[in-house]
Scaffold this motif. Structure first.
Motif, PDB file in Angstrom:
ATOM      1  N   ALA A 134       0.859  -1.182   0.000  1.00  0.00           N
ATOM      2  CA  ALA A 134       0.000   0.000   0.000  1.00  0.00           C
ATOM      3  C   ALA A 134       0.894   1.230   0.000  1.00  0.00           C
ATOM      4  O   ALA A 134       2.082   1.160   0.340  1.00  0.00           O
ATOM      5  CB  ALA A 134      -0.922   0.004   1.218  1.00  0.00           C
ATOM      6  N   THR A 136      -3.837  -2.511 -11.115  1.00  0.00           N
ATOM      7  CA  THR A 136      -3.885  -2.690  -9.665  1.00  0.00           C
ATOM      8  C   THR A 136      -2.690  -2.023  -9.002  1.00  0.00           C
ATOM      9  O   THR A 136      -2.806  -1.325  -7.991  1.00  0.00           O
ATOM     10  CB  THR A 136      -3.911  -4.183  -9.311  1.00  0.00           C
ATOM     11  OG1 THR A 136      -5.048  -4.799  -9.923  1.00  0.00           O
ATOM     12  CG2 THR A 136      -3.978  -4.398  -7.814  1.00  0.00           C
ATOM     13  N   ALA A 176      -2.709   1.298  -6.467  1.00  0.00           N
ATOM     14  CA  ALA A 176      -2.105   1.243  -5.136  1.00  0.00           C
ATOM     15  C   ALA A 176      -1.175   2.432  -4.917  1.00  0.00           C
ATOM     16  O   ALA A 176      -1.156   3.030  -3.834  1.00  0.00           O
ATOM     17  CB  ALA A 176      -1.353  -0.068  -4.945  1.00  0.00           C
ATOM     18  N   ILE A 212      -5.107  -1.379  -0.603  1.00  0.00           N
ATOM     19  CA  ILE A 212      -4.077  -2.396  -0.419  1.00  0.00           C
ATOM     20  C   ILE A 212      -4.150  -3.386  -1.584  1.00  0.00           C
ATOM     21  O   ILE A 212      -5.231  -3.830  -1.971  1.00  0.00           O
ATOM     22  CB  ILE A 212      -4.277  -3.135   0.915  1.00  0.00           C
ATOM     23  CG1 ILE A 212      -4.126  -2.154   2.080  1.00  0.00           C
ATOM     24  CG2 ILE A 212      -3.285  -4.284   1.061  1.00  0.00           C
ATOM     25  CD1 ILE A 212      -4.477  -2.748   3.438  1.00  0.00           C
ATOM     26  N   ALA A 213      -2.989  -3.743  -2.119  1.00  0.00           N
ATOM     27  CA  ALA A 213      -2.933  -4.650  -3.263  1.00  0.00           C
ATOM     28  C   ALA A 213      -2.062  -5.853  -2.947  1.00  0.00           C
ATOM     29  O   ALA A 213      -1.078  -5.753  -2.212  1.00  0.00           O
ATOM     30  CB  ALA A 213      -2.389  -3.913  -4.491  1.00  0.00           C
ATOM     31  N   LEU A 222       5.306   2.715  -2.738  1.00  0.00           N
ATOM     32  CA  LEU A 222       4.592   1.625  -2.072  1.00  0.00           C
ATOM     33  C   LEU A 222       5.425   1.103  -0.910  1.00  0.00           C
ATOM     34  O   LEU A 222       6.661   1.206  -0.914  1.00  0.00           O
ATOM     35  CB  LEU A 222       4.307   0.472  -3.046  1.00  0.00           C
ATOM     36  CG  LEU A 222       3.272   0.706  -4.143  1.00  0.00           C
ATOM     37  CD1 LEU A 222       3.177  -0.529  -5.035  1.00  0.00           C
ATOM     38  CD2 LEU A 222       1.902   1.058  -3.563  1.00  0.00           C
TER      39      LEU A 222
END
Length: 293
Positions: free
Chosen positions: A167, A225, A229, A235-236, A252
């Motif tokens: 994230a 995705t 993020a 959250i991925a 991230l």
């Protein structure tokens, strides 16, 4: 055996939509080609082609014969090509369907090396996450992340990619950082469009947590995705190798670092086991390079 030869001629006539174009491509007289197809129809006992002064098209029986014959003729051609490959380098255009994120991160660095090994092979890549139809579309191979759904296709496992949760720092600042997988239920989670992604499975020292996740965004692209993020959208669950630059730059951050997500398998999917040399060499090369991951 003569029927097999005539079958190949018939396939060329249908592909060319006429005798003249097929005769030119085959390098035989138009009259000879017409006579051979006539003999084939007589032997079968059915008319295979509608002939007019303007065009030639298959009858209902001819369309069925073409669809079956095309595969037989193609497999016979591949057999000869594979035998000839013992003496020559593979050549031709290799058409592959590959997810965009996987292509950029994993495939792009390998293409230069593969091209040096096999300079006779050129590429056409369809960078998409959709499930391409290998039967009806002009594709040699599809690279897919996740377990193949179509059991009628041939799938060869290339790699298994470790995955973790990530994230953005801003998202974690606003929503708080989870300290246990159970807390994911109150977070925005970026899910892939697949039945298996309605819940996430995480493991840590023999403990397994299966968490139902929710969120307002569901996509079918790993690259999308990942981008969402970095834009603080949630959250991925992503493969570690894909987010190296985002983690290094601070876009991230890995969360729940002691917990591993279920690795995602990568497969090369083909319509048949009988592959042209160009496709077989490409799959073997990817398996060799990606298996270390």
């Amino acid at each position: 055996m003569s029927h097999l030869d005539d079958m190949a001629l018939f396939v060329e006539v249908v592909k060319a939509k006429g005798f003249r174009g097929a005769a030119d491509a085959l390098g035989i007289p138009n009259s000879t080609l017409s006579r051979r197809i006539g003999a084939l129809e007589k032997a079968i006992g059915l008319r295979l082609l509608h002939r007019t002064t303007r065009k030639v098209e298959p009858t209902e029986a001819g369309q069925l014969y073409y669809e079956r014959s095309r595969r037989i003729v193609e497999e016979a051609r591949l057999v000869h090509e594979q035998l000839g490959d013992m003496l020559a380098q593979p050549r031709g255009v290799l058409r592959a369907s590959v997810p965009e994120g996987f292509a950029i991160v994993f495939l792009a660095p390998l293409i230069a090396e593969f091209s040096l090994l096999y300079p006779g092979i050129t590429f056409e890549f369809d960078l998409t996450s959709r499930l391409a139809d290998l039967v009806s579309e002009p594709l040699d191979v599809a690279i897919r992340m996740g377990y193949p759904a179509n059991s009628n296709l041939i799938a060869r496992r290339l790699a298994s990619l470790p995955r973790y949760l990530y994230a953005s720092p801003k998202y974690l600042e606003l929503a708080g950082e989870p300290s246990h997988p159970d807390e994911l239920q109150r977070h925005k989670c970026l899910r892939m469009r697949a039945p298996s992604e309605s819940s996430w499975t995480l493991q840590h020292e023999g403990e397994t947590a299966q968490i139902s996740v929710d969120g307002s965004l569901t996509v079918n692209s790993v690259a999308m995705t990942q981008r969402l993020a970095t834009l603080d959208m949630g959250i991925a669950m992503l493969a570690e190798r894909i987010v190296v630059e985002d983690v290094a730059s601070g876009r991230l951050r890995r969360i729940l670092p002691d917990w591993k997500a279920t690795p995602i398998p990568v497969y090369a999917v083909t319509e048949t086991r009988l592959l042209p040399a160009k496709t077989q060499r490409f799959i073997d090369f990817l398996h060799q390079r990606l298996s270390d991951l």
